[in-house]
Design a protein around this motif. Sequence first.
Motif, PDB file in Angstrom:
ATOM      1  N   VAL A 547       0.841  -1.210   0.000  1.00 32.61           N
ATOM      2  CA  VAL A 547       0.000   0.000   0.000  1.00 32.61           C
ATOM      3  C   VAL A 547       0.870   1.251   0.000  1.00 32.61           C
ATOM      4  CG1 VAL A 547      -1.617   1.376   1.375  1.00 32.61           C
ATOM      5  CG2 VAL A 547      -2.031  -1.057   1.051  1.00 32.61           C
ATOM      6  N   LEU A 548       1.865   1.298   0.869  1.00 33.02           N
ATOM      7  CA  LEU A 548       2.692   2.517   0.917  1.00 33.02           C
ATOM      8  C   LEU A 548       3.546   2.643  -0.350  1.00 33.02           C
ATOM      9  CD1 LEU A 548       6.016   2.344   1.710  1.00 33.02           C
ATOM     10  CD2 LEU A 548       5.061   1.358   3.780  1.00 33.02           C
ATOM     11  N   HIS A 549       3.997   1.488  -0.885  1.00 32.09           N
ATOM     12  CA  HIS A 549       4.802   1.530  -2.111  1.00 32.09           C
ATOM     13  C   HIS A 549       3.956   2.021  -3.291  1.00 32.09           C
ATOM     14  CE1 HIS A 549       8.034   0.808  -4.782  1.00 32.09           C
ATOM     15  NE2 HIS A 549       7.626  -0.349  -5.261  1.00 32.09           N
ATOM     16  N   GLU A 550       2.738   1.497  -3.406  1.00 28.79           N
ATOM     17  CA  GLU A 550       1.852   1.921  -4.492  1.00 28.79           C
ATOM     18  C   GLU A 550       1.411   3.369  -4.307  1.00 28.79           C
ATOM     19  OE1 GLU A 550       1.050   0.303  -7.309  1.00 28.79           O
ATOM     20  OE2 GLU A 550       2.520  -1.176  -6.640  1.00 28.79           O
ATOM     21  N   THR A 551       1.241   3.794  -3.054  1.00 31.72           N
ATOM     22  CA  THR A 551       0.879   5.195  -2.794  1.00 31.72           C
ATOM     23  C   THR A 551       2.009   6.122  -3.222  1.00 31.72           C
ATOM     24  OG1 THR A 551      -0.523   4.564  -0.920  1.00 31.72           O
ATOM     25  CG2 THR A 551       0.186   6.861  -1.030  1.00 31.72           C
ATOM     26  N   ARG A 552       3.231   5.710  -2.934  1.00 33.67           N
ATOM     27  CA  ARG A 552       4.372   6.522  -3.358  1.00 33.67           C
ATOM     28  C   ARG A 552       4.407   6.644  -4.883  1.00 33.67           C
ATOM     29  NH1 ARG A 552      10.640   5.372  -4.069  1.00 33.67           N
ATOM     30  NH2 ARG A 552      11.395   7.512  -3.951  1.00 33.67           N
ATOM     31  N   LYS A 553       4.171   5.530  -5.578  1.00 38.12           N
ATOM     32  CA  LYS A 553       4.164   5.572  -7.040  1.00 38.12           C
ATOM     33  C   LYS A 553       3.024   6.449  -7.553  1.00 38.12           C
ATOM     34  CE  LYS A 553       4.373   1.064  -7.812  1.00 38.12           C
ATOM     35  NZ  LYS A 553       4.514  -0.210  -8.551  1.00 38.12           N
ATOM     36  N   ALA A 554       1.866   6.391  -6.889  1.00 39.68           N
ATOM     37  CA  ALA A 554       0.735   7.243  -7.295  1.00 39.68           C
ATOM     38  C   ALA A 554       1.062   8.713  -7.077  1.00 39.68           C
ATOM     39  CB  ALA A 554      -0.520   6.849  -6.520  1.00 39.68           C
ATOM     40  N   MET A 635       8.010   1.245   8.680  1.00 41.70           N
ATOM     41  CA  MET A 635       6.702   0.609   8.538  1.00 41.70           C
ATOM     42  C   MET A 635       5.794   0.936   9.720  1.00 41.70           C
ATOM     43  SD  MET A 635       6.381  -0.926   5.670  1.00 41.70           S
ATOM     44  CE  MET A 635       4.914  -1.875   6.069  1.00 41.70           C
ATOM     45  N   LEU A 636       6.362   1.053  10.912  1.00 50.54           N
ATOM     46  CA  LEU A 636       5.560   1.414  12.084  1.00 50.54           C
ATOM     47  C   LEU A 636       4.964   2.820  11.938  1.00 50.54           C
ATOM     48  CD1 LEU A 636       7.800  -0.003  14.973  1.00 50.54           C
ATOM     49  CD2 LEU A 636       5.547  -0.843  14.265  1.00 50.54           C
ATOM     50  N   GLU A 637       5.667   3.697  11.230  1.00 51.36           N
ATOM     51  CA  GLU A 637       5.191   5.072  11.041  1.00 51.36           C
ATOM     52  C   GLU A 637       4.334   5.236   9.792  1.00 51.36           C
ATOM     53  OE1 GLU A 637       8.653   7.488  10.849  1.00 51.36           O
ATOM     54  OE2 GLU A 637       9.302   7.080  12.902  1.00 51.36           O
ATOM     55  N   SER A 638       4.298   4.226   8.938  1.00 57.22           N
ATOM     56  CA  SER A 638       3.675   4.392   7.615  1.00 57.22           C
ATOM     57  C   SER A 638       2.184   4.701   7.683  1.00 57.22           C
ATOM     58  CB  SER A 638       3.910   3.140   6.770  1.00 57.22           C
ATOM     59  OG  SER A 638       3.289   2.008   7.360  1.00 57.22           O
ATOM     60  N   ALA A 639       1.467   4.060   8.634  1.00 55.37           N
ATOM     61  CA  ALA A 639       0.030   4.297   8.717  1.00 55.37           C
ATOM     62  C   ALA A 639      -0.263   5.765   9.026  1.00 55.37           C
ATOM     63  CB  ALA A 639      -0.585   3.394   9.786  1.00 55.37           C
ATOM     64  N   GLU A 640       0.506   6.350   9.943  1.00 61.00           N
ATOM     65  CA  GLU A 640       0.308   7.764  10.287  1.00 61.00           C
ATOM     66  C   GLU A 640       0.672   8.667   9.112  1.00 61.00           C
ATOM     67  OE1 GLU A 640       1.894  11.043  13.598  1.00 61.00           O
ATOM     68  OE2 GLU A 640       2.381   8.913  13.810  1.00 61.00           O
ATOM     69  N   ILE A 641       1.742   8.307   8.371  1.00 60.99           N
ATOM     70  CA  ILE A 641       2.132   9.108   7.203  1.00 60.99           C
ATOM     71  C   ILE A 641       1.013   9.110   6.160  1.00 60.99           C
ATOM     72  CG2 ILE A 641       3.741   9.247   5.262  1.00 60.99           C
ATOM     73  CD1 ILE A 641       5.893   8.079   7.085  1.00 60.99           C
ATOM     74  N   LEU A 642       0.413   7.945   5.919  1.00 58.11           N
ATOM     75  CA  LEU A 642      -0.652   7.855   4.918  1.00 58.11           C
ATOM     76  C   LEU A 642      -1.887   8.633   5.361  1.00 58.11           C
ATOM     77  CD1 LEU A 642      -0.371   4.091   3.865  1.00 58.11           C
ATOM     78  CD2 LEU A 642       0.431   6.097   2.628  1.00 58.11           C
ATOM     79  N   GLU A 643      -2.217   8.586   6.652  1.00 53.58           N
ATOM     80  CA  GLU A 643      -3.370   9.345   7.164  1.00 53.58           C
ATOM     81  C   GLU A 643      -3.153  10.845   6.969  1.00 53.58           C
ATOM     82  OE1 GLU A 643      -3.984   8.271  11.207  1.00 53.58           O
ATOM     83  OE2 GLU A 643      -4.613   6.206  10.751  1.00 53.58           O
ATOM     84  N   ASP A 644      -1.944  11.310   7.278  1.00 55.67           N
ATOM     85  CA  ASP A 644      -1.640  12.735   7.095  1.00 55.67           C
ATOM     86  C   ASP A 644      -1.694  13.122   5.621  1.00 55.67           C
ATOM     87  OD1 ASP A 644      -1.265  12.965   9.805  1.00 55.67           O
ATOM     88  OD2 ASP A 644       0.924  12.864   9.730  1.00 55.67           O
ATOM     89  N   LEU A 645      -1.203  12.252   4.768  1.00 52.87           N
ATOM     90  CA  LEU A 645      -1.238  12.527   3.331  1.00 52.87           C
ATOM     91  C   LEU A 645      -2.668  12.709   2.851  1.00 52.87           C
ATOM     92  CD1 LEU A 645      -0.254  12.583   0.377  1.00 52.87           C
ATOM     93  CD2 LEU A 645      -0.101  10.093   0.451  1.00 52.87           C
ATOM     94  N   VAL A 646      -3.545  11.786   3.230  1.00 59.30           N
ATOM     95  CA  VAL A 646      -4.942  11.864   2.799  1.00 59.30           C
ATOM     96  C   VAL A 646      -5.593  13.144   3.317  1.00 59.30           C
ATOM     97  CG1 VAL A 646      -7.225  10.794   3.047  1.00 59.30           C
ATOM     98  CG2 VAL A 646      -5.220   9.370   2.580  1.00 59.30           C
TER      99      VAL A 646
END
Length: 657
Positions: A547-554, A635-646
């Motif tokens: 998910v984080l890898h595909e989000t980065r590519k997006a 990876m432990l921080e990735s969920a928070e990074i994605l939430e902030d991005l959205v």
Amino acid sequence: MVTHQVEIERKYDVSGTKKPKLKLHKLEHFTVGDPVEHEMSATYYDTADLLLSRAKVAVRRRTGGGDDGWHVKYEAGRARGELHHEPLKTAPTRLPAALRKVLLGLTLGEELSPVATVDTHRTLHPVLSEGQQYAELCLDAVTARDERAGVTRAWTECEVELTRDDLTEKQSRAVFEAVEKVLFAAGAAPSSSVAKIARALGQDGGDTVRVVSPADAPGNDAAGSGAADTASDTSGTGAAADAGDGRGTPEGADPKGSTSKGTKKDKGKKKHKGAAAAGPGQDRNPSAPKTPKKSTDHAGRSAAQDRESEGERDGNAPVAGKDRGPAREKPAERTGADVLSLMITRLTDQLQRWDFAVRIGAEDSVHQMRVRSRALRSVLQASRGFLADETVVDMEQRLKDLARVLGDARDQEVALERLDVLLEGQPSGVLSAAAKADLKEAARHLGTDTGRAVRRELDSAPYLQLLRDLRALGRGEGFTEETARVSAKKFSKAVLGAALNRVLVTATTTLPAAGEDVELSQMAADVGERISLPGKDPRQTAAAFDVLHETRKAAKSARYVCEALTAAHARPGKKRTRAAVVAKDYQDDLGVITDAAVMEEWLARAARSFQRTGKDRYAVGVLHGMELTELRNGMLESAEILEDLVEDLKDALPSRD
């Protein structure tokens, strides 16, 4: 055998037909050796559409002088230089296969034919200091024939080229400044030419170039006194036609024709404010106030013009079409097809230029070529609905295959760069010099293997066909009818909106339930096996990485689409543009995690290799452990990074149009 040479030179124009009187005895801090005379002739080759010229590459066959043979002059990224090849003994006028292969991504196999013949009488003065040669001062009397237009032009120019590659910046500057002082005193000026071939084809030169024949050629006055040669490239594909987008500096020269700092503009020549603000090849800002036309001297106006103006002031406007000339047509509004065509064409041009750079081993070329392949794919993905479905599916897959080959090579470059950082960060004595050397050698070996794979791909028939098909797509083949109907503005909003929406959808992907079967990438599966996260099984961990890898590519795709629209002078709206910047900011944060995964995977392979060969695996183990920790923390921080991005993306995007 192909040899490579990097040029460091400056060029100067000399007005008039007489040889300038250079007071070389006044050269400060340097002396000048005995002059040497050369008669040289160079035939320049290109495709029918001047594809090499557009890519800032020039191919010539030179006879005479000290470098007889084939030359390929180029600009690749920040590098300028030449490739040399001796003429074939059995066929000296045939382009050697080694050079033909280097040019394949630009010519796509099209035949090269002579476009210009340049004859030069060169007087070469060696510039010396303490018995050593530092540079060459060349005075060239040039006569050039445009083979396509049948026009012969002539001019005189000077060139100073450093002949030592060990000079410091201060020493190089001292050479140029000393020679320039003498040249300027003799009436020379910094050159306005990008290259001899450009002047031969009538693409630049100003009043320093004289049309010799035929007498009625553009730029020749009735008296034949050497008026400015203003002939332009009639094909519309040369340097003159492409000045607006940075294409068409045939010999890889910078726009000023030298490696020196910019030259001063001609004094007394004022430009229209709007044109100066917009720049060449750019649309003038429609919201900017129009600059009123300057009033014309009354003596220069015709009686009819005066009567027309007087009639309009009296309220008696003339009948349309009777006294007035034909009314000017309003420029047609740009459509989505215009923008999409320009986006694809520009990116394909760049892909081909970086193809050339990869073939000659230019720095950062694999990375830059991969970026262009991904940018093209991003534009196609975001333009669904404006392209035929089968076209998008086919092109996307082929570009994905290309990016995969380039990606393997790029991952090795990233691993080597990161390895250097990791090794430098180790305390003294922890890792032996031998262990460090073994790791670096392993990285170089893998890089060599992936480099061979890239070269095989670039030489393949499917890849060359991909380039041809991209060029056809840039001409509009495969566009839907809707693309030509929609305005450029609506099209721009739609495609960038689609790219940004993909970021949101990807970043909010729901992770699978424990034990649920889900398709995973190989990299993600490896991550799931090597690290553990609280409350997640290996497949959930792997899915989270995907998910984080595909989000980065997006996020990268949104950035590429926004940049392509900007380069095409399209306006997707301030808020969408701002949202693309937000996505780019998070792309860097996510990249730290994916880079750690790339390095961790590389070290795991290195460990297996060392085990087979019996090499010391201690150093690999130390670095591998560090990267696993870095990856797990990310990876432990990735969920928070994605939430902030959205959250930040939703705040930046417009609520409605």
